[in-house]
Scaffold this motif. Sequence first.
Motif, PDB file in Angstrom:
ATOM      1  N   MET A   1     -22.090 -13.951  -8.568  1.00 61.14           N
ATOM      2  CA  MET A   1     -22.947 -12.774  -8.715  1.00 61.14           C
ATOM      3  C   MET A   1     -23.186 -12.486 -10.205  1.00 61.14           C
ATOM      4  N   ASP A   2     -24.364 -11.926 -10.549  1.00 58.22           N
ATOM      5  CA  ASP A   2     -24.734 -11.668 -11.936  1.00 58.22           C
ATOM      6  C   ASP A   2     -23.956 -10.494 -12.528  1.00 58.22           C
ATOM      7  N   LYS A   3     -23.700  -9.470 -11.713  1.00 61.94           N
ATOM      8  CA  LYS A   3     -23.008  -8.289 -12.219  1.00 61.94           C
ATOM      9  C   LYS A   3     -21.601  -8.212 -11.661  1.00 61.94           C
ATOM     10  N   LYS A   4     -20.763  -7.465 -12.383  1.00 62.04           N
ATOM     11  CA  LYS A   4     -19.407  -7.255 -11.893  1.00 62.04           C
ATOM     12  C   LYS A   4     -19.429  -6.426 -10.620  1.00 62.04           C
ATOM     13  N   LEU A   5     -18.640  -6.842  -9.646  1.00 57.87           N
ATOM     14  CA  LEU A   5     -18.499  -6.030  -8.438  1.00 57.87           C
ATOM     15  C   LEU A   5     -17.774  -4.736  -8.773  1.00 57.87           C
ATOM     16  N   LYS A   6     -18.168  -3.673  -8.086  1.00 58.36           N
ATOM     17  CA  LYS A   6     -17.443  -2.408  -8.185  1.00 58.36           C
ATOM     18  C   LYS A   6     -16.665  -2.214  -6.876  1.00 58.36           C
ATOM     19  N   ILE A   7     -15.358  -2.226  -7.006  1.00 54.82           N
ATOM     20  CA  ILE A   7     -14.466  -2.212  -5.849  1.00 54.82           C
ATOM     21  C   ILE A   7     -13.643  -0.928  -5.844  1.00 54.82           C
ATOM     22  N   GLY A   8     -13.533  -0.308  -4.686  1.00 52.31           N
ATOM     23  CA  GLY A   8     -12.690   0.872  -4.534  1.00 52.31           C
ATOM     24  C   GLY A   8     -11.514   0.602  -3.623  1.00 52.31           C
ATOM     25  N   PHE A   9     -10.306   0.692  -4.164  1.00 56.03           N
ATOM     26  CA  PHE A   9      -9.089   0.645  -3.351  1.00 56.03           C
ATOM     27  C   PHE A   9      -8.755   2.074  -2.920  1.00 56.03           C
ATOM     28  N   PHE A  10      -8.319   2.237  -1.673  1.00 54.23           N
ATOM     29  CA  PHE A  10      -7.949   3.558  -1.172  1.00 54.23           C
ATOM     30  C   PHE A  10      -6.531   3.474  -0.592  1.00 54.23           C
ATOM     31  N   ILE A  11      -5.653   4.330  -1.121  1.00 51.58           N
ATOM     32  CA  ILE A  11      -4.249   4.297  -0.711  1.00 51.58           C
ATOM     33  C   ILE A  11      -3.686   5.708  -0.741  1.00 51.58           C
ATOM     34  N   ASP A  12      -2.900   6.071   0.254  1.00 49.85           N
ATOM     35  CA  ASP A  12      -2.410   7.436   0.411  1.00 49.85           C
ATOM     36  C   ASP A  12      -1.152   7.750  -0.386  1.00 49.85           C
ATOM     37  N   THR A  13      -0.626   6.781  -1.112  1.00 48.90           N
ATOM     38  CA  THR A  13       0.488   7.051  -2.030  1.00 48.90           C
ATOM     39  C   THR A  13       0.357   6.109  -3.216  1.00 48.90           C
ATOM     40  N   PHE A  14       0.909   6.507  -4.351  1.00 52.95           N
ATOM     41  CA  PHE A  14       0.761   5.679  -5.539  1.00 52.95           C
ATOM     42  C   PHE A  14       1.796   6.094  -6.576  1.00 52.95           C
ATOM     43  N   TYR A  15       1.807   5.379  -7.700  1.00 53.69           N
ATOM     44  CA  TYR A  15       2.733   5.734  -8.769  1.00 53.69           C
ATOM     45  C   TYR A  15       2.653   7.229  -9.090  1.00 53.69           C
ATOM     46  N   PRO A  16       3.778   7.871  -9.381  1.00 53.85           N
ATOM     47  CA  PRO A  16       5.083   7.308  -9.698  1.00 53.85           C
ATOM     48  C   PRO A  16       5.913   6.861  -8.502  1.00 53.85           C
ATOM     49  N   MET A  17       5.443   7.132  -7.281  1.00 54.87           N
ATOM     50  CA  MET A  17       6.115   6.608  -6.095  1.00 54.87           C
ATOM     51  C   MET A  17       5.893   5.096  -6.045  1.00 54.87           C
ATOM     52  N   VAL A  18       6.942   4.350  -5.793  1.00 60.33           N
ATOM     53  CA  VAL A  18       6.814   2.893  -5.721  1.00 60.33           C
ATOM     54  C   VAL A  18       7.346   2.403  -4.374  1.00 60.33           C
ATOM     55  N   ASP A  19       6.506   1.657  -3.659  1.00 68.42           N
ATOM     56  CA  ASP A  19       6.954   0.950  -2.468  1.00 68.42           C
ATOM     57  C   ASP A  19       6.173  -0.350  -2.390  1.00 68.42           C
ATOM     58  N   GLY A  20       6.343  -1.090  -1.297  1.00 68.91           N
ATOM     59  CA  GLY A  20       5.694  -2.383  -1.181  1.00 68.91           C
ATOM     60  C   GLY A  20       4.183  -2.312  -1.207  1.00 68.91           C
ATOM     61  N   VAL A  21       3.615  -1.303  -0.545  1.00 70.70           N
ATOM     62  CA  VAL A  21       2.159  -1.179  -0.481  1.00 70.70           C
ATOM     63  C   VAL A  21       1.592  -0.849  -1.868  1.00 70.70           C
ATOM     64  N   VAL A  22       2.244   0.050  -2.571  1.00 70.99           N
ATOM     65  CA  VAL A  22       1.820   0.399  -3.935  1.00 70.99           C
ATOM     66  C   VAL A  22       1.858  -0.845  -4.824  1.00 70.99           C
ATOM     67  N   THR A  23       2.899  -1.642  -4.679  1.00 67.44           N
ATOM     68  CA  THR A  23       3.036  -2.854  -5.479  1.00 67.44           C
ATOM     69  C   THR A  23       1.909  -3.843  -5.195  1.00 67.44           C
ATOM     70  N   VAL A  24       1.564  -3.998  -3.909  1.00 68.72           N
ATOM     71  CA  VAL A  24       0.459  -4.895  -3.540  1.00 68.72           C
ATOM     72  C   VAL A  24      -0.839  -4.422  -4.180  1.00 68.72           C
ATOM     73  N   VAL A  25      -1.148  -3.137  -4.023  1.00 66.48           N
ATOM     74  CA  VAL A  25      -2.394  -2.585  -4.560  1.00 66.48           C
ATOM     75  C   VAL A  25      -2.443  -2.735  -6.075  1.00 66.48           C
ATOM     76  N   ASP A  26      -1.349  -2.411  -6.745  1.00 64.13           N
ATOM     77  CA  ASP A  26      -1.319  -2.498  -8.202  1.00 64.13           C
ATOM     78  C   ASP A  26      -1.577  -3.920  -8.687  1.00 64.13           C
ATOM     79  N   ASN A  27      -0.938  -4.889  -8.068  1.00 65.72           N
ATOM     80  CA  ASN A  27      -1.106  -6.275  -8.505  1.00 65.72           C
ATOM     81  C   ASN A  27      -2.502  -6.811  -8.209  1.00 65.72           C
ATOM     82  N   LEU A  28      -3.019  -6.528  -7.014  1.00 61.71           N
ATOM     83  CA  LEU A  28      -4.371  -6.994  -6.688  1.00 61.71           C
ATOM     84  C   LEU A  28      -5.409  -6.314  -7.581  1.00 61.71           C
ATOM     85  N   ALA A  29      -5.270  -4.997  -7.750  1.00 58.56           N
ATOM     86  CA  ALA A  29      -6.231  -4.257  -8.572  1.00 58.56           C
ATOM     87  C   ALA A  29      -6.186  -4.721 -10.024  1.00 58.56           C
ATOM     88  N   THR A  30      -4.994  -5.002 -10.525  1.00 52.41           N
ATOM     89  CA  THR A  30      -4.846  -5.463 -11.912  1.00 52.41           C
ATOM     90  C   THR A  30      -5.550  -6.798 -12.127  1.00 52.41           C
TER      91      THR A  30
END
Length: 392
Positions: free
Chosen positions: A1-30
Amino acid sequence: MDKKLKIGFFIDTFYPMVDGVVTVVDNLATLLSDKCDVTVFTVAPADKTKVDTKEHKYNVVRCKSSKLFFLDYDLPRPGSDKVFLQELNNSDLDLVYFHSPMSLAKYAIKYAKEKNIPIMSHMHSQYKRDFKRATHSKLLTNILMNKIMKVFNESDCAVAVNEWTEELYLKEYGLTCPTRVIYNATNMTPLENIELAKEEINKEYGLSKDEKIFLFVGRINKLKNIAFTIDALKLLNKKYQNFKFLIVGSGKDSESFKKQAKALGIEDKVVFVGRVMDIEKLKKLYARADLFLFPSKYDTDGLVKMEAAAQGTPTVFIDGTGAASSITPDETGFISDDNIEDFADTIFKAITDKALYNKVSKNVTTQVYRTWYQSADEVYKLMLELIGKKNN
């Protein structure tokens, strides 16, 4: 694609709380931030003294929340946050990707339908088990399951962390949308000097060089079956005493497990390390461990088994669990029956059969260890595929 995709991740908990789902989202988003404009839509801690100190390569948009005193989590309230809703409405996303089917997912789906863009979801958890435990009611569990599966079934594609989870959602939960398996991974890299790491951990925690070290890393919660592990170690102690069990993490059940270890007379064998946020120190703890003990029946997968594998540390699992589903017994891990006697015997076999242990330790580094670069690349290709289908 010519332009950067704009992606929205949606998650009901996040840092400073850390669990497996937060870790997955953080790594994929990064990692996806190298190719996409990524925004994580999530919750602001209800406790204003809790601050997200982690630096992110992606944007984070937070909504108001309320504290759930009976859980470790906060309840998102996006509907009462005009600033959050305005940020979402102005985001110009090409795809939404929700990681929990609760509050924020509904706003993601509404937005996607209005903009006619694809919806991705991620199957992380055993929701039916969660609802049964919380409600003690088959009727309420079924009602709640119907609600969340309606959310999942809005997806153009639902991502499963392994085939076991995919089958659970398709056959038991009533998932009807298309699926794709994309395995979890870790951002942990192998240490260059394992022996030096072991020496440092021995010195810090007063461990002797010849002691066998068992490890748990994660939330200190009864769901993780830590009580089962401590019971099994009481049995192991009858025939093998030269060991320590290091518990790394924090959580509401820490005191319960301390009391259990004391009541069983093995409090000197169980070391509560506390929360460790320094990844380099975590690497050293994994490297010092001879075995990672993970009898969780709650986790659909378990990122920790790959973190352990990065340092050549095999894991002991319970047969039939999601975490064990990708493991070959005595080849890429050790698998026990679901009783403390066999779990203790499996640990004993692993630490006393040197040839078997060395084989499994070598195999985990090549067959269990997996980097987030691999997973993020598969996610990106799936996103392009879904956007392409939507545009045709």
